[in-house]
Write an enzyme that holds these catalytic residues in place. Structure first.
Site, PDB file in Angstrom:
ATOM      1  N   ASP A  70      38.852 -18.761  21.129  1.00 23.65           N
ATOM      2  CA  ASP A  70      39.547 -17.335  21.143  1.00 23.65           C
ATOM      3  C   ASP A  70      38.694 -16.592  19.968  1.00 23.65           C
ATOM      4  O   ASP A  70      37.941 -17.119  19.310  1.00 23.65           O
ATOM      5  CB  ASP A  70      40.830 -17.529  20.703  1.00 23.65           C
ATOM      6  CG  ASP A  70      41.475 -17.911  19.475  1.00 23.65           C
ATOM      7  OD1 ASP A  70      40.549 -19.050  18.956  1.00 23.65           O
ATOM      8  OD2 ASP A  70      42.183 -17.062  18.765  1.00 23.65           O
ATOM      9  N   GLU A 128      43.476 -19.763  17.808  1.00 25.20           N
ATOM     10  CA  GLU A 128      42.947 -20.175  16.298  1.00 25.20           C
ATOM     11  C   GLU A 128      43.394 -18.770  15.529  1.00 25.20           C
ATOM     12  O   GLU A 128      43.744 -18.851  14.165  1.00 25.20           O
ATOM     13  CB  GLU A 128      41.940 -20.667  16.067  1.00 25.20           C
ATOM     14  CG  GLU A 128      41.481 -21.303  14.593  1.00 25.20           C
ATOM     15  CD  GLU A 128      40.772 -20.339  13.654  1.00 25.20           C
ATOM     16  OE1 GLU A 128      40.697 -20.650  12.484  1.00 25.20           O
ATOM     17  OE2 GLU A 128      40.452 -19.060  14.343  1.00 25.20           O
TER      18      GLU A 128
END
Length: 363
Positions: A70, A128
């Site tokens: 991400d 994350e």
């Protein structure tokens, strides 16, 4: 989208141009799963939008290599663009530095290292950049902790190709002062809560004068204690009856999160404290033989990691972990986020060579 596992630079750009803001990693996770599932030497498991691919060669040591899929939100910085600079070519765009360069290196090596000298677990995980409850590593640890078992974890965070050991812990908290509201024309009838912030700010100012350097396992960490936000008051002609200062403490891994919190409560005894966020640090662990071997293989002096990373999650699982990847962390999250393309080759050579025992990555 079919990922090009044959060309590291092309793969990098494909991964960057596949937008994957936190909680929207499915398209990229699908592409990574398709690429990994076609590799006979790997066992692939998917949990949500996170992938775990493992070799099972019976080697005496297992290394886990992880990277998050991400990114923070896009701000007109996709698709990527290539820039030619005096020190080489740079790919500019969201996620190039944090941390799709590292993801590209890991995925490229996963395809090539069919018989590494160490068993390898490759982890490509979601979420994350946002709240811990969504973190893909945390979900894997909850549902299938066996998939994360390893003798050493390498997190492909941007470190400019240097090994960065451990990470700082972080604590965010608020302190509140209380007063008595009054009309500002008759201020002496009230009590100004904002003025009562002064002793707190003086403690913070005086703290800057002490030695913030802490040595842990041969690495020197620089601690930080700072006011980051202040709020109070309801109108321009009202004496405020409440004021709040938010403080961030970045502490070295010589202490636990609980010890750091106790230290802050002693320092600010007398003011109501609300803890907003508290995360344990990770000790470097570079004294472990496998970690030392990797540091020697990279060939540069290790540095402390400033900031918090998921190495702390591995540390909590009892797995020594370090940060290593392409990209300058100072570029992370910027609108013109970028990564030097040749840095991927350098990291792939160092990591791949160490994993397969040849001294250089498979070409």
């Amino acid at each position: 989208m079919a990922l090009d596992l044959g060309d590291l630079h092309a793969l990098f750009r494909q991964i960057v141009d596949c937008e994957s803001v936190s909680r929207h990693e499915k398209e990229l996770a699908d592409a990574v799963e398709a690429a990994l599932s076609g590799l006979a030497h790997l066992e692939v498991t998917r949990i949500g939008n996170s992938l775990v691919a493992r070799t099972t060669l019976g080697r005496p040591e297992r290394v886990l290599v992880a990277g998050h899929l991400d990114t923070v939100p896009v701000v007109d910085n996709l698709p990527s663009r290539l820039e030619h600079r005096s020190d080489g070519d740079y790919l500019v765009g969201r996620g190039t530095c944090d941390m799709k360069g590292g993801v590209a290196v890991a995925l490229w090596l996963a395809a090539r290292l069919t018989e590494p000298a160490k068993d390898v677990t490759w982890v490509f995980y979601e979420a994350e950049e946002i709240a811990a409850e969504y973190n893909g590593l945390g979900l894997i640890a909850t549902q299938r902790p066996d998939l994360l078992e390893a003798d050493l974890a390498i997190l492909m965070e941007p470190t400019d190709g240097r090994v960065e050991g451990g990470c700082q812990g972080t604590m965010r908290f608020t302190l509140t002062t209380l007063g008595t509201a009054a009309h500002s024309a008759r201020s002496w009838t009230g009590h100004n809560a904002i003025h009562d912030l002064r002793p707190i700010l003086e403690i913070l100012r005086d703290w800057q004068g002490h030695d913030p350097l802490v040595e842990v396992d041969g690495l020197t960490y620089h601690e930080g204690l700072n006011a980051t936000m202040v709020s109070g008051g309801v109108a321009g002609n009202v004496i405020p009856d409440r004021a709040v200062v938010q403080i961030n403490y970045r502490f070295a891994p010589d202490k636990s999160a609980a010890e750091a919190q106790a230290q802050m409560r002693r320092l600010f005894d007398g003011w109501p404290m609300e803890v907003l966020d508290l995360s344990d640090p990770a000790r470097p662990g570079l004294d472990r033989p496998l970690a030392r071997s990797f540091v020697d293989g990279v060939g540069t002096e290790p540095l402390p990691k400033y900031g918090w990373t998921d190495v702390a999650r591995f540390f909590g699982l009892g797995i020594p972990a370090l940060n290593f990847g392409p990209g300058d962390a100072l570029c992370a999250h910027k609108a013109d986020e970028c990564c030097r393309v040749a840095a991927l080759d350098e990291c792939a050579s160092a990591l791949g060579g160490w994993l397969d025992g040849s001294g250089e990555a498979a070409r």
